[in-house]
Design a protein around this motif. Structure first.
Motif, PDB file in Angstrom:
ATOM      1  N   ALA A  10       0.855  -1.189   0.000  1.00  7.85           N
ATOM      2  CA  ALA A  10       0.000   0.000   0.000  1.00  7.85           C
ATOM      3  C   ALA A  10       0.888   1.235   0.000  1.00  7.85           C
ATOM      4  O   ALA A  10       1.497   1.564   1.013  1.00  7.85           O
ATOM      5  N   GLY A  11       0.988   1.893  -1.144  1.00 10.85           N
ATOM      6  CA  GLY A  11       1.802   3.097  -1.244  1.00 10.85           C
ATOM      7  C   GLY A  11       2.980   2.915  -2.170  1.00 10.85           C
ATOM      8  O   GLY A  11       3.770   1.978  -2.004  1.00 10.85           O
ATOM      9  N   GLU A  34      -1.113   2.520  -5.510  1.00 12.43           N
ATOM     10  CA  GLU A  34      -0.727   3.906  -5.251  1.00 12.43           C
ATOM     11  C   GLU A  34      -1.911   4.809  -5.560  1.00 12.43           C
ATOM     12  O   GLU A  34      -2.455   4.765  -6.659  1.00 12.43           O
ATOM     13  N   ARG A  35      -2.327   5.606  -4.589  1.00 12.58           N
ATOM     14  CA  ARG A  35      -3.536   6.401  -4.766  1.00 12.58           C
ATOM     15  C   ARG A  35      -3.380   7.510  -5.806  1.00 12.58           C
ATOM     16  O   ARG A  35      -4.354   7.925  -6.428  1.00 12.58           O
ATOM     17  N   GLU A  36      -2.145   8.017  -5.993  1.00 16.05           N
ATOM     18  CA  GLU A  36      -1.917   9.027  -7.028  1.00 16.05           C
ATOM     19  C   GLU A  36      -1.745   8.343  -8.388  1.00 16.05           C
ATOM     20  O   GLU A  36      -1.585   7.136  -8.481  1.00 16.05           O
ATOM     21  N   GLU A 226      -6.519   3.618  -4.160  1.00 18.14           N
ATOM     22  CA  GLU A 226      -6.177   3.899  -2.771  1.00 18.14           C
ATOM     23  C   GLU A 226      -6.608   2.752  -1.863  1.00 18.14           C
ATOM     24  O   GLU A 226      -7.746   2.255  -1.954  1.00 18.14           O
ATOM     25  N   THR A 228      -7.968   1.512   1.465  1.00 20.06           N
ATOM     26  CA  THR A 228      -8.809   2.156   2.484  1.00 20.06           C
ATOM     27  C   THR A 228      -8.833   1.400   3.810  1.00 20.06           C
ATOM     28  O   THR A 228      -9.133   1.992   4.846  1.00 20.06           O
ATOM     29  N   THR A 245      -9.860  -1.528  -1.162  1.00 21.52           N
ATOM     30  CA  THR A 245      -9.433  -0.347  -1.906  1.00 21.52           C
ATOM     31  C   THR A 245     -10.670   0.359  -2.436  1.00 21.52           C
ATOM     32  O   THR A 245     -11.794  -0.164  -2.343  1.00 21.52           O
ATOM     33  N   ASP A 246     -10.476   1.535  -3.004  1.00 23.01           N
ATOM     34  CA  ASP A 246     -11.619   2.228  -3.609  1.00 23.01           C
ATOM     35  C   ASP A 246     -11.991   1.631  -4.953  1.00 23.01           C
ATOM     36  O   ASP A 246     -12.878   2.130  -5.641  1.00 23.01           O
ATOM     37  N   THR A 259       2.504   3.826   3.319  1.00 24.50           N
ATOM     38  CA  THR A 259       1.856   5.113   3.076  1.00 24.50           C
ATOM     39  C   THR A 259       2.517   6.202   3.924  1.00 24.50           C
ATOM     40  O   THR A 259       3.472   5.943   4.656  1.00 24.50           O
ATOM     41  N   THR A 263      -1.723   8.121   7.470  1.00 20.96           N
ATOM     42  CA  THR A 263      -2.502   7.050   6.847  1.00 20.96           C
ATOM     43  C   THR A 263      -2.072   5.693   7.379  1.00 20.96           C
ATOM     44  O   THR A 263      -2.912   4.805   7.613  1.00 20.96           O
TER      45      THR A 263
END
Length: 429
Positions: A10-11, A34-36, A226, A228, A245-246, A259, A263
């Motif tokens: 995660a990240g 990666e959320r970005e 991302e 969650t 995740t989303d 992260t 977070t």
């Protein structure tokens, strides 16, 4: 557990990418969420109109052990800063250089009001002592504030406040020098063994190379997703850990949480992850190409209070950071500033004009402002004994982030390798 362990990271910052590479090389099936839309975490570069703006003032310490282990430096086309700095203040400007690497700078260094002959000799002795110290031993033993440590070694107040405060203000974002002496010792030793540089393509070239190495090792990177929640399964269940995740849920044999610190605390419940932040604001400016700040490739440090902590001549160090016909500089302010972008630009202009009294800076053009509220976690004396371990979360969940080591690129990369090592050892059982 499946024949090939499934691991989620995660990240996609430096710690997560290093962890993913080592996990993939260790025989696991790794996916990085990666959320970005791009990897890098805090290490990013914005390209616009021919300029390159790093996310705040960032440099690569070339002698960090993890940097030499994890990166191939030649393809990064590093652009190196000259050692030392130019110090600016109400009494003018002076140069502090490394006399061992640049013997010709000894007269100008000793003529600086911020350094005495005794200070210069103490620097040489400190470098000699630290170069003989094992880096792995630095973060052990007694600890104290940086300024107290330097006073005990006999350094003058002029040297501590005029040079060390702004120089380490740039490294630790703490001009008060209340940060752990261990951070000072490690970075001072590293500077004695190497230097600082930026890739020609900007600092984001570093995570881009790490991402390529993840893929070469067989790992997968999924941007724009991302994580969650991370939920370890009950003992004896077929699902060691569930990752929400989303974009849906994934079952995994292990998860590495890499992260940002807040977070990571939310995802793992590990309360020892540091949450107190140090922030900064870096503002980039264009000047005419012939507007030389006369620092060479050195940092310009503010030797007095007020104004930016330091100014960087980016296009002098790395011409690739600016289009032809312009010069790019930046000014970094410590903390979360309340001033507007326009007010900061005006403050920088007035500071430059006070440092260069025979010049005007009416042509200083503000181009971009980076406000980074969580650039580092606070590192007071003793904190490194209280940081979490990679195995602290419950279940097959591991931490990777500089907050398990110390706040730096070295700490982030080292933590990634340590988390991967722990996960592979546990999975092999």
């Amino acid at each position: 557990m499946r024949s090939t362990p499934q691991v989620v990271v995660a990240g996609g910052g430096l710690a997560g990418l290093v962890a993913a590479r080592h996990l993939a090389a260790g025989g696991t099936d790794v996916t990085v969420f990666e959320r970005e839309q791009t990897v890098g975490g805090r290490v990013r570069t914005l390209e616009r109109d021919g300029y390159r703006f790093d996310r705040g003032f960032q440099v690569l310490f070339t002698a960090y052990p993890a940097v030499k282990r994890e990166l191939d430096l030649e393809p990064l086309e590093l652009r190196r800063f000259a050692p030392g700095a130019t110090i600016a203040g109400p009494n003018g400007r002076s140069t502090l250089a490394d006399p061992l690497r640049e013997p010709g700078t000894i007269p100008s260094t000793l003529s600086s009001p911020s350094v005495s002959l005794g200070d210069a000799l103490r620097v040489a002795r400190l470098w000699w002592d630290l170069r003989r110290t094992d880096p792995a031993e630095i973060f052990t033993g007694d600890d104290e504030r940086i300024d107290d440590f330097l006073r005990e070694r006999g350094f003058s107040e002029g040297f501590i406040r005029g040079f060390i405060a702004p120089f380490y203000g740039g490294i630790t974002l703490d001009r008060s020098l209340s940060t752990s002496r261990h951070v000072f010792e490690y970075t001072f030793r590293t500077l004695a063994a190497g230097g600082i540089a930026v890739p020609a393509a900007g600092m984001e070239a570093i995570p881009s190379q790490l991402a390529d190495r993840v893929r070469e090792a067989g790992g997968t990177i999924e941007p724009g997703i991302e994580v969650t929640s991370v939920t370890p399964g009950d003992d004896g269940t077929d699902t060691p850990v569930t990752v929400d995740t989303d974009d849906g849920s994934v079952d995994a044999d292990a998860v590495v949480v890499a992260t940002d610190p807040p977070t990571a605390r939310d995802l793992t419940g590990v309360s020892t992850i540091p949450a107190d932040a140090r922030g900064c604001v870096t503002q980039y400016y264009a000047l005419p190409a012939d507007a030389d700040l006369e620092t060479g490739r050195r940092l310009l440090l503010n030797g007095s209070e007020g104004g930016p902590n330091h100014v960087v001549p980016h296009s002098v160090v790395a011409p690739e950071y600016a289009p032809a016909g312009t010069a790019l500089i930046s000014a970094t302010y410590l903390g979360e500033r309340e001033e507007s972008d326009a007010e900061l630009a005006d403050r920088t202009r007035r500071s430059l004009e006070s440092w260069y009294p025979d010049r005007r800076f009416d042509d200083l053009e503000a181009l971009h402002t980076e406000r980074v509220p969580f650039a580092q976690f606070e590192q007071p004396p003793g904190i490194h004994d209280r940081l979490p371990d990679a195995r602290d979360p419950a279940g097959p969940v591991y931490l990777a982030g500089d907050y398990t080591q110390w706040s730096s690129i070295q700490g982030a990369m080292e933590s990634g390798q340590e988390a991967a090592k722990a996960a592979i050892e546990d999975l092999s059982r």
